[in-house]
Design an enzyme around this catalytic site. Structure first.
Site, PDB file in Angstrom:
ATOM      1  N   SER A 116       0.823  -1.223   0.000  1.00 18.73           N
ATOM      2  CA  SER A 116       0.000   0.000   0.000  1.00 18.73           C
ATOM      3  C   SER A 116       0.846   1.259   0.000  1.00 18.73           C
ATOM      4  O   SER A 116       0.591   2.201  -0.769  1.00 18.73           O
ATOM      5  CB  SER A 116      -0.976   0.001   1.180  1.00 18.73           C
ATOM      6  OG  SER A 116      -0.291  -0.193   2.395  1.00 18.73           O
ATOM      7  N   HIS A 136      -2.138  -8.651   2.625  1.00 20.63           N
ATOM      8  CA  HIS A 136      -1.695  -7.384   3.227  1.00 20.63           C
ATOM      9  C   HIS A 136      -2.736  -6.974   4.272  1.00 20.63           C
ATOM     10  O   HIS A 136      -3.015  -7.740   5.197  1.00 20.63           O
ATOM     11  CB  HIS A 136      -1.497  -6.369   2.089  1.00 20.63           C
ATOM     12  CG  HIS A 136      -0.835  -5.084   2.460  1.00 20.63           C
ATOM     13  ND1 HIS A 136      -0.124  -4.893   3.615  1.00 20.63           N
ATOM     14  CD2 HIS A 136      -0.774  -3.886   1.799  1.00 20.63           C
ATOM     15  CE1 HIS A 136       0.341  -3.658   3.655  1.00 20.63           C
ATOM     16  NE2 HIS A 136      -0.045  -3.020   2.566  1.00 20.63           N
ATOM     17  N   HIS A 150       5.772 -12.688   7.874  1.00 24.35           N
ATOM     18  CA  HIS A 150       6.016 -11.310   7.418  1.00 24.35           C
ATOM     19  C   HIS A 150       7.150 -11.301   6.421  1.00 24.35           C
ATOM     20  O   HIS A 150       8.078 -12.120   6.530  1.00 24.35           O
ATOM     21  CB  HIS A 150       6.338 -10.385   8.598  1.00 24.35           C
ATOM     22  CG  HIS A 150       6.103  -8.950   8.283  1.00 24.35           C
ATOM     23  ND1 HIS A 150       7.054  -8.156   7.692  1.00 24.35           N
ATOM     24  CD2 HIS A 150       4.994  -8.177   8.432  1.00 24.35           C
ATOM     25  CE1 HIS A 150       6.550  -6.951   7.517  1.00 24.35           C
ATOM     26  NE2 HIS A 150       5.303  -6.930   7.944  1.00 24.35           N
ATOM     27  N   ARG A 208       3.939  -4.796  17.182  1.00 22.82           N
ATOM     28  CA  ARG A 208       2.567  -4.243  17.191  1.00 22.82           C
ATOM     29  C   ARG A 208       1.605  -5.282  17.769  1.00 22.82           C
ATOM     30  O   ARG A 208       0.650  -4.946  18.458  1.00 22.82           O
ATOM     31  CB  ARG A 208       2.151  -3.843  15.763  1.00 22.82           C
ATOM     32  CG  ARG A 208       3.031  -2.764  15.159  1.00 22.82           C
ATOM     33  CD  ARG A 208       2.723  -2.547  13.691  1.00 22.82           C
ATOM     34  NE  ARG A 208       3.019  -3.731  12.886  1.00 22.82           N
ATOM     35  CZ  ARG A 208       2.757  -3.853  11.594  1.00 22.82           C
ATOM     36  NH1 ARG A 208       2.195  -2.846  10.945  1.00 22.82           N
ATOM     37  NH2 ARG A 208       3.049  -4.963  10.926  1.00 22.82           N
TER      38      ARG A 208
HETATM   39  N1  HAX Z   1       1.036 -19.584   6.555  1.00 28.25           N
HETATM   40  C1  HAX Z   1       1.403 -20.536   5.675  1.00 28.25           C
HETATM   41  N2  HAX Z   1       2.435 -20.416   4.822  1.00 28.25           N
HETATM   42  C2  HAX Z   1       3.153 -19.290   4.924  1.00 28.25           C
HETATM   43  C3  HAX Z   1       2.867 -18.283   5.849  1.00 28.25           C
HETATM   44  C4  HAX Z   1       1.739 -18.452   6.676  1.00 28.25           C
HETATM   45  N3  HAX Z   1       1.351 -17.532   7.542  1.00 28.25           N
HETATM   46  N4  HAX Z   1       3.766 -17.288   5.696  1.00 28.25           N
HETATM   47  C5  HAX Z   1       4.599 -17.673   4.700  1.00 28.25           C
HETATM   48  N5  HAX Z   1       4.224 -18.869   4.217  1.00 28.25           N
HETATM   49  C6  HAX Z   1       4.788 -19.610   3.104  1.00 28.25           C
HETATM   50  C7  HAX Z   1       4.653 -18.768   1.837  1.00 28.25           C
HETATM   51  O1  HAX Z   1       3.343 -18.896   1.297  1.00 28.25           O
HETATM   52  C8  HAX Z   1       5.727 -19.363   0.974  1.00 28.25           C
HETATM   53  O2  HAX Z   1       5.251 -20.595   0.481  1.00 28.25           O
HETATM   54  P1  HAX Z   1       5.571 -21.077  -1.039  1.00 28.25           P
HETATM   55  O3  HAX Z   1       7.057 -21.093  -1.146  1.00 28.25           O
HETATM   56  O4  HAX Z   1       4.927 -22.415  -1.117  1.00 28.25           O
HETATM   57  O5  HAX Z   1       4.944 -20.039  -1.919  1.00 28.25           O
HETATM   58  C9  HAX Z   1       6.821 -19.643   1.981  1.00 28.25           C
HETATM   59  O6  HAX Z   1       6.182 -19.750   3.254  1.00 28.25           O
HETATM   60  C10 HAX Z   1       7.903 -18.597   2.054  1.00 28.25           C
HETATM   61  O7  HAX Z   1       7.295 -17.365   2.298  1.00 28.25           O
HETATM   62  P2  HAX Z   1       8.048 -16.242   3.135  1.00 28.25           P
HETATM   63  O8  HAX Z   1       9.262 -15.835   2.361  1.00 28.25           O
HETATM   64  O9  HAX Z   1       8.242 -16.684   4.537  1.00 28.25           O
HETATM   65  O10 HAX Z   1       6.976 -15.086   3.178  1.00 28.25           O
HETATM   66  P3  HAX Z   1       6.694 -13.963   2.079  1.00 28.25           P
HETATM   67  O11 HAX Z   1       7.634 -12.847   2.345  1.00 28.25           O
HETATM   68  O12 HAX Z   1       6.654 -14.527   0.712  1.00 28.25           O
HETATM   69  O13 HAX Z   1       5.205 -13.521   2.438  1.00 28.25           O
HETATM   70  C11 HAX Z   1       3.433 -12.894   3.843  1.00 28.25           C
HETATM   71  C12 HAX Z   1       4.927 -12.758   3.557  1.00 28.25           C
HETATM   72  C13 HAX Z   1       3.038 -11.899   4.932  1.00 28.25           C
HETATM   73  C14 HAX Z   1       2.643 -12.560   2.556  1.00 28.25           C
HETATM   74  C15 HAX Z   1       3.160 -14.344   4.280  1.00 28.25           C
HETATM   75  O14 HAX Z   1       3.831 -14.596   5.503  1.00 28.25           O
HETATM   76  C16 HAX Z   1       1.694 -14.648   4.454  1.00 28.25           C
HETATM   77  O15 HAX Z   1       1.013 -14.988   3.463  1.00 28.25           O
HETATM   78  N6  HAX Z   1       1.127 -14.522   5.723  1.00 28.25           N
HETATM   79  C17 HAX Z   1      -0.276 -14.718   5.953  1.00 28.25           C
HETATM   80  C18 HAX Z   1      -1.052 -13.481   5.546  1.00 28.25           C
HETATM   81  C19 HAX Z   1      -0.768 -12.342   6.496  1.00 28.25           C
HETATM   82  O16 HAX Z   1      -0.826 -12.458   7.708  1.00 28.25           O
HETATM   83  N7  HAX Z   1      -0.484 -11.148   5.906  1.00 28.25           N
HETATM   84  C20 HAX Z   1      -0.271  -9.916   6.695  1.00 28.25           C
HETATM   85  C21 HAX Z   1       1.201  -9.502   6.769  1.00 28.25           C
HETATM   86  C22 HAX Z   1       1.389  -8.179   7.505  1.00 28.25           C
HETATM   87  C23 HAX Z   1       0.854  -7.083   6.660  1.00 28.25           C
HETATM   88  O17 HAX Z   1       1.291  -6.752   5.555  1.00 28.25           O
HETATM   89  N8  HAX Z   1      -0.195  -6.471   7.124  1.00 28.25           N
HETATM   90  O18 HAX Z   1      -0.802  -5.518   6.391  1.00 28.25           O
END
Ligand code: HAX
Length: 440
Positions: A247, A277, A323, A332
């Site tokens: 964002s 996000h 994250h 937070r």
């Molecule tokens: N549950 C399951 N799998 C997860 C995970 C979770 N909470 N977090 C990461 N992974 C997986 C990813 O999907 C990825 O899998 P693949 O290789 O099979 O695609 C792997 O672990 C490696 O990912 P990563 O490098 O650890 O994490 P990213 O930087 O790619 O993604 C995310 C970060 C926040 C998008 C991810 O942790 C996620 O999807 N979390 C759940 C959604 C969430 O809580 N989002 C909010 C984040 C905070 C924010 O921005 N708030 O606005």
């Protein structure tokens, strides 16, 4: 409207300093190399490529967010307080200027913002003409975009204002937007989930309490002081998270084309609406409620572990955990947890949050691929809102958005002040990428 608050005078000096610093760094270090980029980073969503500047905040993987160098606990203890919590607009003052405001400065700003909160009728009409079951984030982005016609920045630009001065009308637009954002959000809440009765702003209340008042979650027009504190905390904690998140970067990128703040923030909000996000707060609460429903109450640890394994095996993520930058429990999240302790909150959703904290990190660690197995802010924020009867979880991202506008606007004001150029990274085809590697 005449600009009177001392913030504007302060900004004149600050902007001169920023400009000099920006110019000097570019002329002294402009040709130095700071990083090599791996193909996996290009293919992995530009992960960790140091290519953006954000002065307002910095996310340390192990210490979490620092607002202008201040940790969350420092921020909460240094900003002037209105109750157990600080004035919300103190965080905007800090993000914008880099300085902790005095009590007088923040109270002056709160008062000044208040006189601009009146919503134009046409914004209400735009929302009224939108089906009430339209997602609240869509309504929020639409309402923000609808106000673009009022942009002082756009008007000044097209009237030929010198680009060195454009930060001033930008600041004025940002103040208007910050003033109106909670009023719009509260209106969306009332029309979408309640009786469509608009609760007028209360002139005597600070920004945070006024938002709590306009939401009127209990429909009783009585301000719950603890809920007002929660809103203050919520708005401060979500205000900024450096420049690379979807964002903030979307907003910054749009504004680099000299689009005004209404275009830029509306775009940022569309990014915030994504489930990976800002919408993760809604997803997280929905997930918690589903678990409670599935087990008809709080499950045992063993049952919960089995449930989570099945969830992951179905190819789904655990919302509220993980994250892209953090490698520890999000501070937070901890701040919300401290709030729960301070106010002695107890309910099924709060208990579920605690239980998930006990079991999820180990499960995510055991997958061997999740870089941050710990909870992020969205893993807790929804549960506290739910506890206080703000149960409509699709709305949570709008709350997030009201807060994040403070970070987005302060980042954009900096960019206009220093004359940051239009963003234009180079894209490659996969073929070009392979050629670059093999030619090396
Ligand atoms: N549950 C399951 N799998 C997860 C995970 C979770 N909470 N977090 C990461 N992974 C997986 C990813 O999907 C990825 O899998 P693949 O290789 O099979 O695609 C792997 O672990 C490696 O990912 P990563 O490098 O650890 O994490 P990213 O930087 O790619 O993604 C995310 C970060 C926040 C998008 C991810 O942790 C996620 O999807 N979390 C759940 C959604 C969430 O809580 N989002 C909010 C984040 C905070 C924010 O921005 N708030 O606005």
């Amino acid at each position: 409207m005449k600009l009177k608050v001392s913030l504007f005078e302060k900004m004149e000096d600050i902007v001169e300093r920023w400009r000099k610093e920006y110019k000097d760094i570019n002329s002294i270090y402009g040709e130095k190399i700071i990083s090599d980029i791996k193909v996996s980073q290009v293919l992995g969503g530009m992960r960790d490529i140091p290519s953006l500047i954000c002065e307002t905040s910095f996310v340390d993987p192990y210490e979490g967010i620092k607002f202008r160098g201040y940790s969350i606990s420092e921020t909460l203890s240094y900003l002037p307080k209105v109750s157990d919590l600080p004035y919300v607009l103190g965080i905007w003052y800090l993000l914008l200027t880099g300085e902790i405001p005095s009590r007088d400065e923040v109270e002056e700003l709160e008062e000044y913002i208040k006189i601009r909160e009146r919503l134009p009728k046409y914004v209400i009409e735009v929302l009224r003409n939108t089906p009430a079951n339209t997602h609240p984030m869509t309504q929020f982005a639409m309402a923000i975009l609808a106000m673009q016609r009022e942009s002082v920045f756009a008007k000044s630009y097209y009237e030929g204002m010198n680009k060195r001065d454009l930060w001033r009308p930008m600041l004025e637009d940002c103040i208007n937007l910050i003033a109106r954002a909670p009023v719009i959000a509260a209106y969306i809440y009332r029309r979408t989930y309640r009786d469509d009765v608009f609760v007028k702003p209360n002139e005597t209340m600070d920004y945070g309490a006024n938002f709590a008042h306009m939401l009127n979650v209990n429909d009783d027009f009585v301000l719950d002081k603890d809920f007002a504190d929660l809103i203050r905390l919520y708005l401060i904690l979500h205000s900024d998270h450096e420049g690379g998140n979807v964002s903030a970067h979307t907003c910054f990128n749009i504004s680099s084309a000299l689009s005004d703040i209404y275009y830029s923030v509306a775009g940022g909000m569309c990014g915030l609406a994504g489930p990976l996000h800002g919408n993760a707060s809604s997803e997280s609460l929905r997930w918690i409620l589903n678990i409670i429903k599935f087990f008809n109450g709080i499950p045992s640890k063993e049952k919960l572990i089995e449930y989570i394994h099945n969830h992951l095996a179905a190819g789904k993520v655990i919302p509220g955990f993980g994250h892209a930058v953090l490698r520890v429990t999000d501070p937070r999240y901890t701040a919300f947890s401290n709030f729960v302790d301070m106010k002695k909150l107890d309910s099924d959703v709060i208990r579920m949050v605690k239980l998930l904290y006990e079991v999820v990190p180990d499960i995510l660690k055991s997958t061997g691929k999740v870089k941050d197995p710990y909870p992020n802010v969205d893993g807790h924020s929804g549960a506290v809102l739910y506890h206080y009867n703000l149960k409509e979880h699709e709305f949570y991202t709008v709350m997030f958005g009201v807060s994040r506008i403070m970070g987005m606007t302060s980042q954009v004001i900096w960019a206009r002040a220093v004359g940051f150029p239009i963003e234009r990274p180079k894209s490659l085809t996969l073929k070009h990428l392979v050629e670059m590697v093999t030619k090396r």
